[in-house]
Design an enzyme around this catalytic site. Structure first.
Site, PDB file in Angstrom:
ATOM      1  N   SER A  69       0.793  -1.239   0.000  1.00 21.18           N
ATOM      2  CA  SER A  69       0.000   0.000   0.000  1.00 21.18           C
ATOM      3  C   SER A  69       0.822   1.285   0.000  1.00 21.18           C
ATOM      4  CB  SER A  69      -0.934   0.025   1.206  1.00 21.18           C
ATOM      5  OG  SER A  69      -2.162  -0.540   0.849  1.00 21.18           O
ATOM      6  N   LYS A  83       0.736   3.424  -2.976  1.00 23.09           N
ATOM      7  CA  LYS A  83      -0.426   4.301  -3.226  1.00 23.09           C
ATOM      8  C   LYS A  83      -0.054   5.785  -3.122  1.00 23.09           C
ATOM      9  CE  LYS A  83      -4.091   1.132  -1.599  1.00 23.09           C
ATOM     10  NZ  LYS A  83      -3.549  -0.149  -1.201  1.00 23.09           N
ATOM     11  N   TYR A 111      -2.009  -1.852 -10.837  1.00 25.74           N
ATOM     12  CA  TYR A 111      -2.057  -1.617  -9.396  1.00 25.74           C
ATOM     13  C   TYR A 111      -1.235  -2.682  -8.655  1.00 25.74           C
ATOM     14  CZ  TYR A 111      -3.832  -2.016  -4.666  1.00 25.74           C
ATOM     15  OH  TYR A 111      -3.902  -2.162  -3.299  1.00 25.74           O
ATOM     16  N   TYR A 135      -4.958   3.446   7.244  1.00 29.91           N
ATOM     17  CA  TYR A 135      -6.232   2.711   7.146  1.00 29.91           C
ATOM     18  C   TYR A 135      -7.224   3.173   8.204  1.00 29.91           C
ATOM     19  CZ  TYR A 135      -2.750  -0.433   5.048  1.00 29.91           C
ATOM     20  OH  TYR A 135      -1.715  -0.955   4.338  1.00 29.91           O
ATOM     21  N   VAL A 192       1.020  -3.846   3.852  1.00 23.98           N
ATOM     22  CA  VAL A 192       0.836  -5.127   4.543  1.00 23.98           C
ATOM     23  C   VAL A 192       2.077  -6.027   4.578  1.00 23.98           C
ATOM     24  CG1 VAL A 192      -1.665  -5.366   4.400  1.00 23.98           C
ATOM     25  CG2 VAL A 192      -0.242  -6.149   2.496  1.00 23.98           C
TER      26      VAL A 192
HETATM   27  N1  GLN Z   1      -1.368  -5.519  -2.320  1.00 18.19           N
HETATM   28  C1  GLN Z   1      -2.263  -5.261  -1.249  1.00 18.19           C
HETATM   29  C2  GLN Z   1      -3.715  -5.264  -1.721  1.00 18.19           C
HETATM   30  O1  GLN Z   1      -3.995  -4.681  -2.711  1.00 18.19           O
HETATM   31  C3  GLN Z   1      -1.921  -3.957  -0.620  1.00 18.19           C
HETATM   32  C4  GLN Z   1      -2.768  -3.665   0.551  1.00 18.19           C
HETATM   33  C5  GLN Z   1      -2.022  -3.054   1.697  1.00 18.19           C
HETATM   34  O2  GLN Z   1      -0.800  -2.957   1.761  1.00 18.19           O
HETATM   35  N2  GLN Z   1      -2.804  -2.682   2.678  1.00 18.19           N
HETATM   36  O3  GLN Z   1      -4.567  -5.851  -1.109  1.00 18.19           O
END
Ligand code: GLN
Length: 341
Positions: free
Chosen positions: A77, A80, A203, A255, A273
């Site tokens: 994430s 992002k 993505y 989050y 994550v």
């Molecule tokens: N690759 C993960 C997903 O798209 C990234 C999510 C994350 O790091 N929270 O679910």
């Protein structure tokens, strides 16, 4: 160059911090791994005991490392942030805002919920929003968009080595049902157009870029330094949208624990994550922490507690009291601040 004695002091203090956070009790580990979100099993996360690093990079180009700072992990994430930065650079502000909001969702990063009032994902730091920002990145093809995202990541990290790790990407594709469902639903609702599978792959590829903790700290320092990489001196992106970017990281970067983070730590940040956190102290410092054990929100357990401690010790919270702030008084060279207790 700071005084070598100051460097030694900072290193010692960082080493101390690292040692204090090193022990993990098995009960806690099991608990957190079990409550990890979605498809991120303990095997995916790796062994928390072995993998732990804390790195700092100052806007003066000083880097401090503790632990396994050269161990590679996937951005997930955290990517992002950079997709949103490019979307902001490539489009008019109101056009980005009409496609993706700036409100914390209060929901998990992978939840299939939208801002119904404005007919858009809540923000660019959750999966639904990142699918839209990836779509907003300029490029004639998804390959070109990916190249631009990679170029930005490399320039922020100050290395040409960053690549999509194919084994991570393949695993992501195999377990992408939720993201796929989110993307198709958004297309059905008119929030996305075009080839969903291609967008999904774009993505997931950016999520699968591997970095080290040192590189993560330098990326954070580049954001702290208005998109100028403090080591290479390269301007990775125009600085005029950095305020928008950091604002959204501040309110949405962690989050559904973003409020707690703002309350306790008080600096813009983003987690992923794999167990990484990138935190930005504007004008001063970038922080990178890597430790795979996740809490119930999907944030690194050690990462959160290490950042809390650094923020408290240095008075980093944006609303810190004056006397806390004294530790970090403007104009004081960052390395010096790091030695004060
Ligand atoms: N690759 C993960 C997903 O798209 C990234 C999510 C994350 O790091 N929270 O679910």
């Amino acid at each position: 160059m700071p005084d070598p004695a100051i460097r030694d002091q900072v290193n010692e203090r960082l080493g101390d911090l690292y040692e204090r956070h090193l022990p993990v009790d098995d009960e806690r580990l099991d608990h957190y791994y079990e409550s990890g979100r979605g498809t991120y099993s303990p095997a995916e996360a790796g062994d928390e005991r072995e993998r732990f690093a804390v790195c700092l990079a100052t806007v003066d180009g000083e880097v401090y490392e503790a632990g396994r700072h050269d161990w590679p992990f996937a951005l997930h994430s955290i990517s992002k942030v950079f997709a949103y930065a490019l979307a902001l650079a490539d489009n008019r502000r109101e056009d980005v805002l009409s496609r993706v909001g700036v409100e914390p969702s209060g929901d998990a990063f992978n939840s299939i919920t939208f801002d119904e009032r404005h007919h858009r994902p809540h923000n660019p730091m959750v999966n639904a929003g990142a699918l839209v920002t990836s779509d907003l990145v300029r490029g004639d093809s998804t390959a070109q968009k990916l190249d631009r995202i990679l170029a930005l990541l490399r320039s922020c990290a100050g290395t040409d080595d960053l690549e999509v790790a194919e084994e991570t990407f393949e695993k992501e594709v195999r377990t992408a049902d939720r993201n796929r469902a989110t993307a198709y639903l958004m297309r059905a609702e008119g929030m996305l157009a075009g080839d969903v599978e291609e967008l999904l792959a774009l993505y997931l590829r950016q999520c699968s870029v591997h970095v080290t903790c040192t590189q993560l700290a330098v990326m954070a320092a580049t954001l702290a330094n208005g998109f100028v990489n403090p080591i290479s001196g390269e301007q990775a992106l125009a600085r005029d949208r950095i305020r928008d970017l950091l604002s959204v990281m501040y309110t949405c970067g962690m989050y559904d624990a973003a409020g707690q983070w703002a309350y306790e730590v008080g600096v813009p940040a983003k987690s992923g994550v794999a167990g990484a956190i990138l935190a930005v102290v504007p004008g001063k410092l970038g922080i990178g922490v890597y430790s795979p054990g996740l809490d119930a929100y999907g944030n690194s357990v050690r990462g959160v507690s290490v950042c809390k401690e650094i923020a408290a010790a240095l008075g980093l919270h944006v609303f810190a009291r004056e006397d806390e702030d004294a530790l970090l008084g403007t104009g004081t060279p960052a390395p010096q601040q790091l030695t004060e207790r």
